[in-house]
Design a protein around this motif. Sequence first.
Motif, PDB file in Angstrom:
ATOM      1  N   ALA A  53       0.839  -1.195   0.000  1.00  0.00           N
ATOM      2  CA  ALA A  53       0.000   0.000   0.000  1.00  0.00           C
ATOM      3  C   ALA A  53       0.879   1.252   0.000  1.00  0.00           C
ATOM      4  O   ALA A  53       2.025   1.241   0.453  1.00  0.00           O
ATOM      5  N   ALA A  54       0.300   2.354  -0.514  1.00  0.00           N
ATOM      6  CA  ALA A  54       1.025   3.619  -0.605  1.00  0.00           C
ATOM      7  C   ALA A  54       0.271   4.707   0.146  1.00  0.00           C
ATOM      8  O   ALA A  54      -0.964   4.723   0.188  1.00  0.00           O
ATOM      9  N   ARG A  74      -3.120   0.120  -3.430  1.00  0.00           N
ATOM     10  CA  ARG A  74      -4.010   0.670  -2.404  1.00  0.00           C
ATOM     11  C   ARG A  74      -3.412   1.976  -1.892  1.00  0.00           C
ATOM     12  O   ARG A  74      -2.328   1.987  -1.321  1.00  0.00           O
ATOM     13  N   VAL A  75      -4.132   3.090  -2.103  1.00  0.00           N
ATOM     14  CA  VAL A  75      -3.610   4.415  -1.784  1.00  0.00           C
ATOM     15  C   VAL A  75      -4.464   5.089  -0.720  1.00  0.00           C
ATOM     16  O   VAL A  75      -5.690   5.070  -0.784  1.00  0.00           O
ATOM     17  N   THR A  76      -3.787   5.677   0.266  1.00  0.00           N
ATOM     18  CA  THR A  76      -4.412   6.523   1.274  1.00  0.00           C
ATOM     19  C   THR A  76      -3.744   7.893   1.201  1.00  0.00           C
ATOM     20  O   THR A  76      -2.576   7.994   0.816  1.00  0.00           O
ATOM     21  N   GLY A  77      -4.471   8.939   1.551  1.00  0.00           N
ATOM     22  CA  GLY A  77      -3.897  10.275   1.497  1.00  0.00           C
ATOM     23  C   GLY A  77      -3.983  11.005   2.821  1.00  0.00           C
ATOM     24  O   GLY A  77      -4.842  10.720   3.658  1.00  0.00           O
ATOM     25  N   GLY A 102      -5.168  16.643   7.837  1.00  0.00           N
ATOM     26  CA  GLY A 102      -4.106  17.019   8.764  1.00  0.00           C
ATOM     27  C   GLY A 102      -2.840  17.374   8.006  1.00  0.00           C
ATOM     28  O   GLY A 102      -2.782  17.284   6.770  1.00  0.00           O
ATOM     29  N   ASP A 103      -1.819  17.792   8.744  1.00  0.00           N
ATOM     30  CA  ASP A 103      -0.563  18.177   8.101  1.00  0.00           C
ATOM     31  C   ASP A 103       0.357  16.968   7.975  1.00  0.00           C
ATOM     32  O   ASP A 103       0.297  16.034   8.778  1.00  0.00           O
ATOM     33  N   MET A 104       1.220  17.009   6.969  1.00  0.00           N
ATOM     34  CA  MET A 104       2.054  15.854   6.644  1.00  0.00           C
ATOM     35  C   MET A 104       3.231  15.674   7.598  1.00  0.00           C
ATOM     36  O   MET A 104       3.904  14.643   7.569  1.00  0.00           O
ATOM     37  N   ALA A 105       3.478  16.652   8.466  1.00  0.00           N
ATOM     38  CA  ALA A 105       4.603  16.535   9.394  1.00  0.00           C
ATOM     39  C   ALA A 105       4.245  15.756  10.656  1.00  0.00           C
ATOM     40  O   ALA A 105       5.143  15.276  11.347  1.00  0.00           O
ATOM     41  N   SER A 106       2.940  15.613  10.954  1.00  0.00           N
ATOM     42  CA  SER A 106       2.593  14.978  12.223  1.00  0.00           C
ATOM     43  C   SER A 106       1.384  14.051  12.161  1.00  0.00           C
ATOM     44  O   SER A 106       1.204  13.227  13.056  1.00  0.00           O
ATOM     45  N   THR A 107       0.559  14.154  11.133  1.00  0.00           N
ATOM     46  CA  THR A 107      -0.692  13.395  11.093  1.00  0.00           C
ATOM     47  C   THR A 107      -0.432  11.930  10.778  1.00  0.00           C
ATOM     48  O   THR A 107       0.378  11.602   9.906  1.00  0.00           O
ATOM     49  N   ALA A 108      -1.136  11.045  11.474  1.00  0.00           N
ATOM     50  CA  ALA A 108      -1.000   9.603  11.256  1.00  0.00           C
ATOM     51  C   ALA A 108      -2.176   9.087  10.439  1.00  0.00           C
ATOM     52  O   ALA A 108      -3.313   9.531  10.611  1.00  0.00           O
ATOM     53  N   ALA A 109      -1.902   8.147   9.554  1.00  0.00           N
ATOM     54  CA  ALA A 109      -2.939   7.463   8.777  1.00  0.00           C
ATOM     55  C   ALA A 109      -2.924   5.988   9.149  1.00  0.00           C
ATOM     56  O   ALA A 109      -1.850   5.385   9.266  1.00  0.00           O
ATOM     57  N   PRO A 110      -4.082   5.376   9.354  1.00  0.00           N
ATOM     58  CA  PRO A 110      -4.106   3.954   9.712  1.00  0.00           C
ATOM     59  C   PRO A 110      -3.662   3.088   8.546  1.00  0.00           C
ATOM     60  O   PRO A 110      -3.856   3.431   7.380  1.00  0.00           O
ATOM     61  N   GLY A 111      -3.055   1.957   8.872  1.00  0.00           N
ATOM     62  CA  GLY A 111      -2.655   1.016   7.832  1.00  0.00           C
ATOM     63  C   GLY A 111      -1.165   0.753   7.826  1.00  0.00           C
ATOM     64  O   GLY A 111      -0.387   1.407   8.528  1.00  0.00           O
ATOM     65  N   ASP A 112      -0.775  -0.221   7.025  1.00  0.00           N
ATOM     66  CA  ASP A 112       0.640  -0.571   6.830  1.00  0.00           C
ATOM     67  C   ASP A 112       1.028  -0.225   5.402  1.00  0.00           C
ATOM     68  O   ASP A 112       0.309  -0.554   4.453  1.00  0.00           O
ATOM     69  N   TYR A 113       2.192   0.406   5.235  1.00  0.00           N
ATOM     70  CA  TYR A 113       2.588   0.922   3.926  1.00  0.00           C
ATOM     71  C   TYR A 113       4.017   0.492   3.571  1.00  0.00           C
ATOM     72  O   TYR A 113       4.889   0.419   4.436  1.00  0.00           O
ATOM     73  N   THR A 114       4.208   0.252   2.291  1.00  0.00           N
ATOM     74  CA  THR A 114       5.560   0.016   1.779  1.00  0.00           C
ATOM     75  C   THR A 114       6.120   1.262   1.118  1.00  0.00           C
ATOM     76  O   THR A 114       7.316   1.339   0.848  1.00  0.00           O
TER      77      THR A 114
END
Length: 256
Positions: A53-54, A74-77, A102-114
Amino acid sequence: MRETQEETSTVQQRKVWDADAARRYDTPGTGMFTPEVLTPAVERLAELAGGGAALEFAVGTARVAIPLAARGVRVTGIELSPPMVEQLRTKADEASLPVVIGDMASTAAPGDYTLVYLVFNTISNLLTQAEQVECFRNAARHLGPGGRFVIELWVPELRKLPPGQSATVWQVGAEYIGLDTYDVLRQRVVSHHLDFDQAGQARVFRSPHRYIWPAELDLMAQLAGFELESRHADWTGAEFTEDSRSHVSVYRLPPT
């Protein structure tokens, strides 16, 4: 002081990427939406995802995320601007492309990514060095061993500045003029975009950035535990040289 700077950066970017900017952002078939620009980026990112996933930082209106998802990734943003996400939702629903506000410096997204990626100079929207370092650390938190963080970024064009001047013009046309004004003391640049209609009236769009040299970017990566895997001048794999105007840098966490 750092918290104040980060809040200012977030507020500034939310003001820039408002509802009007979101409505005008998509230009299908032209500019960065042309197949010759978009297709190589999507193909390279799909390859780097390696079947996993990305996560796209600053996903915007999903210029890259939607065609990448169409390739089976599989993409999340993560996206700071709600109006940009509203524009995205006219093209993809939450089930096919989840987005966390949220901001890209601190926000978390659920899931596992490669793969985590940032395209089209977006890391420079973070206006302090501290935030940019935290962006690398946030990418590392979302990746497992061997995971990759990809950044597309322009090379600061300070060599083009005439003595005593602070601006470079990088595109001139009948309908568009683009120029950058530099603050070399604070390592800041403001991009000015002037669009002209048929009556000759101009619409001005300005965006603030903090420019980053490739060597500084590599040090940020090292602080977050990444190693530079490759650097090319573009998504097709062209050689990066001293005359390259941009680069695609691939950073990787150790495999174990």
